[in-house]
Design an enzyme around this catalytic site. Structure first.
Site, PDB file in Angstrom:
ATOM      1  N   ARG A   1       1.325  -6.468  -9.425  1.00 34.99           N
ATOM      2  CA  ARG A   1       1.811  -5.953  -8.148  1.00 34.99           C
ATOM      3  C   ARG A   1       2.004  -7.035  -7.096  1.00 34.99           C
ATOM      4  O   ARG A   1       2.538  -6.766  -6.023  1.00 34.99           O
ATOM      5  CB  ARG A   1       0.883  -4.856  -7.626  1.00 34.99           C
TER       6      ARG A   1
ATOM      7  N   ARG B   1       0.843  -1.195   0.000  1.00 31.31           N
ATOM      8  CA  ARG B   1       0.000   0.000   0.000  1.00 31.31           C
ATOM      9  C   ARG B   1       0.884   1.254   0.000  1.00 31.31           C
ATOM     10  O   ARG B   1       1.379   1.688   1.024  1.00 31.31           O
ATOM     11  CB  ARG B   1      -0.919   0.001   1.227  1.00 31.31           C
TER      12      ARG B   1
ATOM     13  N   GLU C   1      -2.860   9.048 -10.858  1.00 29.88           N
ATOM     14  CA  GLU C   1      -2.393   7.854 -11.547  1.00 29.88           C
ATOM     15  C   GLU C   1      -2.463   8.009 -13.065  1.00 29.88           C
ATOM     16  O   GLU C   1      -3.535   8.275 -13.608  1.00 29.88           O
ATOM     17  CB  GLU C   1      -3.256   6.658 -11.132  1.00 29.88           C
TER      18      GLU C   1
ATOM     19  N   ASP D   1     -12.813   9.691  -5.695  1.00 31.15           N
ATOM     20  CA  ASP D   1     -12.381   8.589  -6.559  1.00 31.15           C
ATOM     21  C   ASP D   1     -12.896   8.895  -7.961  1.00 31.15           C
ATOM     22  O   ASP D   1     -14.064   8.650  -8.266  1.00 31.15           O
ATOM     23  CB  ASP D   1     -12.929   7.259  -6.038  1.00 31.15           C
TER      24      ASP D   1
ATOM     25  N   HIS E   1      -0.164   3.490 -10.182  1.00 27.86           N
ATOM     26  CA  HIS E   1      -1.035   3.935  -9.078  1.00 27.86           C
ATOM     27  C   HIS E   1      -0.241   4.754  -8.053  1.00 27.86           C
ATOM     28  O   HIS E   1      -0.044   4.329  -6.911  1.00 27.86           O
ATOM     29  CB  HIS E   1      -1.627   2.674  -8.431  1.00 27.86           C
TER      30      HIS E   1
END
Length: 271
Positions: free
Chosen positions: A82, A60, A245, A186, A143
């Site tokens: 990832r 994270r 991003e 978002d 990201h």
């Protein structure tokens, strides 16, 4: 000055600490993941103090690579890149004093190559080649989690009058002025400038964020409730981070014909 490259270990995850004349970075072949990029005193990137550093789980913070899908299009969320160890070539010293790292991964008939250059700017280029015999829909994102002073006081410039899709309300709206924050955010921004600027008066700096091969950018901050709901994110950490991003997300998905390739990139630097 010749760059200094040191192999390190972060709670069992292998990584490299790279120090050039202009910057210091930490990069792991697990996820082809940039964990830190520091110019001057403060890191430009943010990593949660609650983050996992365990193979099979996502880290994270830093710059996770969401590939070959973005979001919950399939399991696991945000793809396979990832949570896999990438093959890493020997780091290369460049004439300008920067260092280039190249890593590769092959999954599901797709070949990915990540090229990371560390110097006065941090540049990532992710190239995907469709090695299968069928067309493949590709969605992806670099990201990037940025380290900021206070989410309620920063502004993002570069998306003025740009249409965006709000993933929370499921509606398309138009940005008015600079992006500011007072709640969970978002969004997928379309078109607009491919250069964004994080204006951070608290840290007295501006971060320039460029995108390549991208007609979409994701802007995200979880705010209070979402942060509390995530076990790998501290309840009180949300004011100190922000994601912008470089992406091929939503309506910016790319379809790769057999043998075709696409490169998604970002360049991050202080102004």
């Amino acid at each position: 000055m010749k760059a200094n490259i040191e192999k390190i270990n972060i709670e069992g995850i292998p990584a490299f600490r790279i120090e050039t004349e202009d910057a210091t970075a930490v990069v792991s072949p697990y996820g082809a993941h940039v964990l830190s990029y520091t110019v001057g005193e403060d890191d430009l990137l943010w990593v949660s103090g609650k983050s996992n550093f365990v193979e099979g789980k996502a880290i994270r913070g830093g710059i996770p690579v969401c590939w070959p899908w973005f979001g919950s299009a399939a399991a696991p969320a945000h793809g396979l890149a990832r949570i896999n160890m990438w093959n890493m070539e020997v780091p290369r010293d460049e004439a300008d004093g920067s260092v280039t790292l190249t890593m590769t991964l092959e999954k599901n008939g797709l070949a990915a190559k990540m090229v990371i250059n560390i110097g006065r700017a941090l540049t990532l280029n992710l190239t995907t080649v469709n090695e299968s015999g069928e067309p493949v829909k590709l969605t992806e994102a670099l990201h990037t989690y940025f380290n900021i002073s206070d989410i309620s006081k920063i502004r993002i410039l570069g998306f003025e009058d740009c249409d965006y899709f709000c993933s929370l309300a499921k509606v398309t709206e138009k940005q008015s002025g600079a992006i500011t924050f007072d709640k969970e955010t978002d969004r997928i921004y379309y078109a607009g400038s491919r250069i964004a600027v994080i204006d951070d008066p608290g840290l007295e700096r501006q971060i320039r964020v460029e995108r390549f091969g991208s007609d979409s950018a994701v802007v995200w901050n979880p705010w209070i409730a979402k942060a509390a709901a995530m076990p790998d994110f501290g309840d009180d950490e949300y004011p100190g981070m922000l994601c912008i991003e470089a992406a091929n997300a939503g309506d910016d998905a790319r379809t790769l014909a057999p043998g075709a390739s696409h490169t998604l990139g970002t360049r991050i630097s202080l102004i």
